[in-house]
Design a protein around this motif. Sequence first.
Motif, PDB file in Angstrom:
ATOM      1  N   GLY A  29      -3.940 104.481  15.268  1.00 34.66           N
ATOM      2  CA  GLY A  29      -4.182 103.982  16.616  1.00 34.66           C
ATOM      3  C   GLY A  29      -5.637 103.744  16.951  1.00 34.66           C
ATOM      4  O   GLY A  29      -5.954 103.213  18.013  1.00 34.66           O
ATOM      5  N   SER A  30      -6.560 104.128  16.065  1.00 37.06           N
ATOM      6  CA  SER A  30      -7.984 103.869  16.239  1.00 37.06           C
ATOM      7  C   SER A  30      -8.507 103.291  14.933  1.00 37.06           C
ATOM      8  O   SER A  30      -8.420 103.932  13.878  1.00 37.06           O
ATOM      9  CB  SER A  30      -8.733 105.158  16.584  1.00 37.06           C
ATOM     10  N   VAL A  31      -9.051 102.062  15.015  1.00 43.78           N
ATOM     11  CA  VAL A  31      -9.400 101.327  13.804  1.00 43.78           C
ATOM     12  C   VAL A  31     -10.841 100.827  13.900  1.00 43.78           C
ATOM     13  O   VAL A  31     -11.220 100.197  14.896  1.00 43.78           O
ATOM     14  CB  VAL A  31      -8.456 100.124  13.601  1.00 43.78           C
ATOM     15  N   ASP A  32     -11.634 101.102  12.892  1.00 43.53           N
ATOM     16  CA  ASP A  32     -12.957 100.492  12.762  1.00 43.53           C
ATOM     17  C   ASP A  32     -12.778  99.165  12.037  1.00 43.53           C
ATOM     18  O   ASP A  32     -12.273  99.130  10.904  1.00 43.53           O
ATOM     19  CB  ASP A  32     -13.910 101.403  11.992  1.00 43.53           C
ATOM     20  N   VAL A  33     -13.191  98.087  12.699  1.00 41.27           N
ATOM     21  CA  VAL A  33     -13.004  96.737  12.176  1.00 41.27           C
ATOM     22  C   VAL A  33     -14.356  96.231  11.684  1.00 41.27           C
ATOM     23  O   VAL A  33     -15.269  96.008  12.487  1.00 41.27           O
ATOM     24  CB  VAL A  33     -12.426  95.811  13.257  1.00 41.27           C
TER      25      VAL A  33
END
Length: 272
Positions: free
Chosen positions: A229-233
């Motif tokens: 649910g938390s993504v570093d793009v």
Amino acid sequence: MTINFQKMHANGDDFVIVDLRGQADFIDRDIVRRLGDRNRGIGFNQLAVMTDCEDAAVRLAFWNPDGSTLDVCGSATRGVAWKLLRETGSSSVIVRTNRGLLTCSKDVGDLIAVDMGRPSLDWRDVPIACEMDTLAVSLPGSPAVCSMGNPHCTFFVDDVRDVEIEAIGPEIETHPLFPQRTNVHFVQIIDPTRIRLRIWERGGGIPLGSGSCACGAAVNGIRRGLLSGSVDVVCDGGSFNVRWDGIGSVFLTGPVEASFSGVWSDDALQKS
């Protein structure tokens, strides 16, 4: 006539802000195309025009350099928030876009966060031309699609370096399946909390980054069960963080920086 502008970027995703508060909005497609020309104008991935608004700090209109419009731009929205937060000294601000009211706030390390609203997942809302599963549409590679106020088409690949974006991107952007064209993403999953993203942007080509595309790519990966649910793009120009619980709003956080300010003169506008 002159146009005062401010040039900014978010990890190299460059945009121009024109502040027309207290004035009539005279920006049209012709002016946008001249301003967006990287050789004869200012150059940008998006233009954000600020005008007066009764129920928010400002109303924002967004343009692509080819003169087409879009409902939201994550990077430029955060740039406007950066400007307004410094004007007011407050920690949060609400702006109105065609996407609706968006709340922007300061985050740690001088980052700017924006509530980008809920993604649209139904085929009619993306939109695509006919009814089908938006988790795997009928194109080679079975990409997932969604809308963050603009359409997003996400391909999951083993290595983004192997993708011929200049050839594939325009073909997918203008495919008959997308009546309003689409942004095209190529996503390499590093782990469930981190992806590598390259983009073909609707109306703009290959940018160093894009806030709304980062959101669309993360949303489609989360929907597929590939991401947390938390993504570093990680884009060509740097990183954004995207958070989504699978139900509510998508939250985009990242840096914005001022590049320069200037005045575009009437004489320049009259040149062909």
